[in-house]
Write an enzyme that holds these catalytic residues in place. Structure first.
Site, short mmCIF file in Angstrom:
data_model
loop_
_atom_site.label_atom_id
_atom_site.label_comp_id
_atom_site.label_asym_id
_atom_site.label_seq_id
_atom_site.Cartn_x
_atom_site.Cartn_y
_atom_site.Cartn_z
CB CYS A 74 -0.89 0.05 1.25
SG CYS A 74 -1.94 -1.38 1.48
CG ASP A 75 3.09 4.86 -1.15
OD1 ASP A 75 3.92 4.64 -0.25
OD2 ASP A 75 2.97 5.96 -1.70
CB SER A 76 -1.38 7.28 1.12
OG SER A 76 -2.25 6.21 1.42
CB ALA A 112 -1.92 2.75 -4.77
#
Length: 199
Positions: A74-76, A112
């Site tokens: 995950c990444d933001s 994401a």
């Protein structure tokens, strides 16, 4: 049924999965996020594309070491009103500068999630939320940073919506889960199809 591994030690993402009753374990992905981000920016990638690429990098790298598992990366990222990428603040002063720049305007948060198995992405979802920060006073900002720094140093944008950061905003459009760093409902749909959680 494959094991689910979260390629992160993010307290917010761990709490979301635990609260939803998802069986998983968390293992940090050892990736050079800053180096990858700089390379992507040099290629002209925007904040949305960077979130997706970093989520994939984490999932793919860790899944190569755990070939039987489903690895969730995950990444933001946060895009300022002018579209520029907002980075994590390295100091209280930098956090104050960032928050003043976002005050009174709407910015975009991109979150994401990518699941990889045996080094290959098998599912992905990218979601965006719009957040409008109110025009706050310097006194409020000082009190906010007294209470939230240094905890928000690891939070892109300088806020935790699940904490006092919610007071920074006048309007939010989009999923609460996305803002916390994980587009949870689409993930749960996919995990049900894979038998990781019951239908």
């Amino acid at each position: 049924m494959s094991d689910l591994v979260l390629a992160s030690r993010s307290p917010a993402r761990i709490a979301l999965l635990e609260a939803a009753g998802v069986p998983f374990r968390a293992e940090a992905a050892d990736v050079d996020e800053e180096g990858m981000k700089e390379a992507l920016l040099a290629e002209g990638a925007d904040a949305r594309a960077i979130a997706d690429a970093l989520a994939e990098l984490k999932a793919v790298k860790l899944s190569r070491c755990l070939p039987g598992a489903l690895v969730l990366g995950c990444d933001s990222t946060v895009a300022a009103p002018d579209g520029a990428l907002v980075s994590k603040a390295g100091s209280r002063e930098e956090a104050a500068t960032q928050l003043r720049a976002l005050s009174g305007a709407t910015h975009r948060l991109h979150s994401a999630a990518v699941v990889a198995q045996a080094g290959v992405p098998v599912w992905r979802h990218l979601d965006t939320a719009g957040l409008t920060m109110r025009a706050f006073t310097d006194a409020f900002l000082a009190g906010y940073l007294d209470r939230e720094w240094p905890a928000i140093g690891g939070c892109v944008g300088g806020y935790r919506l699940e904490g006092m950061g919610v007071q920074l905003f006048s309007r939010i459009e989009g999923s609460h889960f996305t803002i916390l760093g994980l587009p949870l409902l689409p993930l749960l749909d996919w995990l049900r199809e894979r038998g990781v959680v019951p239908k």
